[in-house]
Design a protein around this motif. Structure first.
Motif: not given
Length: 462
Positions: A171-196
């Motif tokens: 999901l993060l790769a897709f969001v960055i690749q397609n220049k989606k919402s920076p807020v969504l990138i921040g949320i996914l970054s949070f979840l990545l650290i909080y997952t593994d």
């Protein structure tokens, strides 16, 4: 092939995966499925005592009086004598908790496996979306490589952080690749650290990408999300036994699981340089990856390192395979991340046509045979259920429950869950008395499971 044919295959391939996996979609617990046992131990404790009581930490012990300060592998103990699992961040367990609450307790294993199957299919769909700018064959081939990667199929019956993190990374790769919402990138970054822990390597790789000016990414949102996840994780886990206890527990686990330190510190003596590692490389890594990698190379992939996917997926996974070599090579299902790496490379193949359609089904056939072999090696053992019934019939919640055997065995893991007791082992009465002394307990029951006999005993200095 016409567009209609690709649509047909995109639907049929997941159905084939379900057919392969269906025999495992049951309510049974295989002896090797520690992931399920660890998760369900936490979930059942949360259900009984409240998740907030444990601060949403992964409690991996039972709360009977005779279980306090007793465990076959102590990770981080709190002052109440409860053992907590800190080898992974908690989000994967927090996510599955509401889902499993929809099932009666006796059907939790089925719910657990169903959740894993769903996330495996979601990752397949996410890859189809991620590869949508490539040719239809590249898109389908790349996603199918992951869908039928043997270790990924095995892991889907053992839902765990290693599975969820791959979905979030795609999901993060897709969001960055397609220049989606920076807020969504921040949320996914949070979840990545909080997952593994792979999430930290992905964040670090993106920082390196920005430092080397290989792409324009919203660095501030990535840092805010990543740091927030890390700080919450540290605070949450420090509530167990303080920051010192957390650091001590993580340090010991990393020494065992890294594989970059001398082999005497690694689990089973396996590290990057030990002779034993070649056996696991052959039996696990080559077993899972060999056929898919061979077919991909035959179809001539062409991957550009400047691609966002290199920084989000390939580089972090490569580093993880080295930094946690022991964990990845010993646990077959952990190699699922290699399936994601091969999926990305497979989506860049350049040699399409009749040859591709002829050899691609080999991946599916090999996946089926490989998984079948793995599952047969770890078939359910009815004798464990019988032993658990014997222990439960003689259960005393105020006494330490000791299994008479010469060393740690996989039976302790599953029997502890089936009996809802923290079972430990000893080869003698004297050894059981030492367990009482180290855990500040007074009485024990020593079970000889072969003879179906029980010996009771007291601490030497009650």
């Amino acid at each position: 092939m016409k567009q209609r044919g690709y649509i047909f295959l995109k639907v049929v391939l997941p159905l084939i995966y379900i057919l392969i996996f269906l025999p495992q979609l049951n309510n049974q617990i295989a002896p090797n499925n520690h992931n399920l046992i660890i998760t369900l131990t936490t979930i059942e404790n949360w259900m009984d005592e409240g998740a907030l009581h444990h601060n949403y930490n992964l409690v991996h012990s039972w709360g009977n009086e005779g279980d306090k300060n007793v465990y076959y592998y102590k990770r981080v103990m709190n002052e109440e004598g409860r053992n907590y699992f800190v080898s992974y961040p908690p989000f994967a367990t927090i996510l599955i908790y509401p889902f499993l609450q929809m099932f009666p307790k006796e059907y939790l294993p089925f719910g657990f496996k169903l959740f894993g199957m769903i996330f495996h299919l979601l990752t397949y769909l996410a890859l189809l979306v991620l590869f949508r700018e490539r040719s239809e064959f590249q898109r389908l081939f790349g996603a199918a490589v992951f869908l039928f990667f043997p270790a990924s199929i095995v892991l889907s019956g053992m839902y765990y952080p290693e599975q969820l993190i791959l979905f979030l990374a795609v999901l993060l790769a897709f969001v960055i690749q397609n220049k989606k919402s920076p807020v969504l990138i921040g949320i996914l970054s949070f979840l990545l650290i909080y997952t593994d822990w792979l999430g930290a390597l992905i964040i670090g790789s993106l920082l390196l990408m920005r430092l080397l000016k290989k792409g324009n990414i919203p660095l501030d949102y990535i840092l805010i999300g990543g740091l927030s996840g890390g700080l919450i994780l540290i605070f949450q886990y420090s509530l167990i036994d303080g920051l010192d206890g957390l650091i001590r527990g993580l340090k010991i686990r990393y020494l065992e699981r890294s594989g970059i330190f001398p082999q005497e510190y690694s689990d089973r003596g396996v590290n990057l340089f030990s002779s034993e590692s070649f056996l696991f490389l052959k039996n696990h890594f080559l077993h899972a990856s060999g056929v898919a990698l061979g077919i991909i190379l035959l179809l001539k992939p062409k991957f550009k390192q400047t691609n966002v996917l290199f920084w989000v997926l390939i580089l972090p996974i490569g580093i993880h395979l080295i930094l946690l070599f022991n964990s990845n090579i010993l646990h077959y299902q952990n190699l699922s991340k290699v399936g994601l790496l091969l999926a990305v490379i497979g989506s860049t193949i350049t040699k399409e046509g009749r040859l591709s359609w002829t050899i691609a089904p080999i991946i599916i056939l090999y996946a089926y045979l490989s998984c079948l072999s793995y599952w047969e090696d770890y078939a359910n053992d009815q004798s464990l259920s019988e032993e658990a019934a014997f222990i439960k019939a003689k259960n005393d919640p105020n006494k330490v429950m000791v299994i008479e055997q010469n060393g740690f065995g996989e039976n302790l893991v599953i029997l502890s869950y089936l009996t809802k007791r923290n079972l430990v082992w000893s080869s003698s009465i004297e050894g059981a008395q030492k367990i009482l002394e180290s855990s500040n307990q007074k009485e024990f029951l020593l079970f000889n499971l072969k003879e179906r006999s029980i010996t009771s005993g007291l601490a030497l200095n009650p």
